[in-house]
Each structure stands twice: as C-alpha cells, then as structure tokens.
Scaffold this motif. Sequence first.
Motif: not given
Length: 195
Positions: A22, A32, A148
């Motif tokens: 990310v 996200f 993540f």
Amino acid sequence: MLAQVKDLLLLVIGSALVSNVVLSQFLGLCPFLGVSKKVETAAGMGTAVIFVITLASGVAGVVYKCILTPLHIEYLQTIVFILVIAALVQFVEMFLKKYMKALYEALGVYLPLITTNCAVLGVALTNVQKQYGIFTGMVNGFATALGFTISIIILAGIREKMAYNDIPESFRGMPIVLLTAGLMAIAFCGFSGLL
C-alpha cells in the motif's frame, strides 16, 4: 537449508515492510482508505486479505506453472489470474457461509471487496515476474498481505485518535487521511535500511 530460510526471512521483511504493497507500491488503496475508520473493521479486512492473498498466490502459481507455461499461453496470465481470484473468493465465501457461519457474518462484507482489491492481482503478477516457485510465491503473498494488514490497522488506529482532535476545516475528512497515509509512507521508507 539455512540460506533458504534466510532468503525467505528477507523476502518476508522486504514484502511486509520495505516494499509495502500500500505505502510503496500504491496497490489496494481503495480498501486501505475506505475500511480504515475503525481498528476492528481494519483487522477483519486484514485477516481476510491475508487468507485470500496467500491462497490466491498458491493457486495462481500452480495454474501458471502447470497449465499456462506447458501450453505456452503465458500471455493470458492477467485474465486467468483475475478469474482465479474471483473464483477463489467466491469459493471461500460459500465455504464460510456453510461451515463457519459466525466467521462469515463477521467478514461478510469484506470478502466481496477483496475480489476488487488490486493488491491480490499485483502479488500474483509479481510472483510470476520474479519467477518465484509456488511455495516462495505463497510466502511472498502472505508477507505482502501481512504488510497490508499492518498498515491498515495503524491507519485505523490513527484515524480513531484523530476523531477527538480539533482539525482545521479544510483538512477534515479525506484530506487529513491522505496526509496521514503520506506520512506513514515516509515512515515506512525508514525500513529500507533493514535490507
């Protein structure tokens, strides 16, 4: 044997922290930013992503090595990987709905979101591009999903704390979230000295 373990450990650290999917590759930004309002929902999304990316990496690796490569149709990898990911998410959703009702209800809304998470496809394509074996690809998928999860939980924790702060009106909402994500990306650049 020790060299292989060392290489896998470096791969895990590199995929989770240094090349965070990310914060350095900018894949998976939609969930996200969208699911990081509360730590509980971020943790649920992270858990589902870990499960799906790890399985998708293994299945995509098997499909690539056992079907696409022998038939010399490697150029179809993107389409095939998208189909594999969508089918895998549907299978996981049906399995959880039938056999693990409580877990399905806890993750219900997050499982369909994973199908559209470009990080899952990005990991499968990275595994092929770097010519990882099936097991190494699964380790890379697990580490990427772990990165993540770490980043989405940190952002969710920060966003929960920001709710009690007096933020200028022009920064309220998504602008402060994007600024926070940018500062997190800069902070994660500090991990590049580990490798």
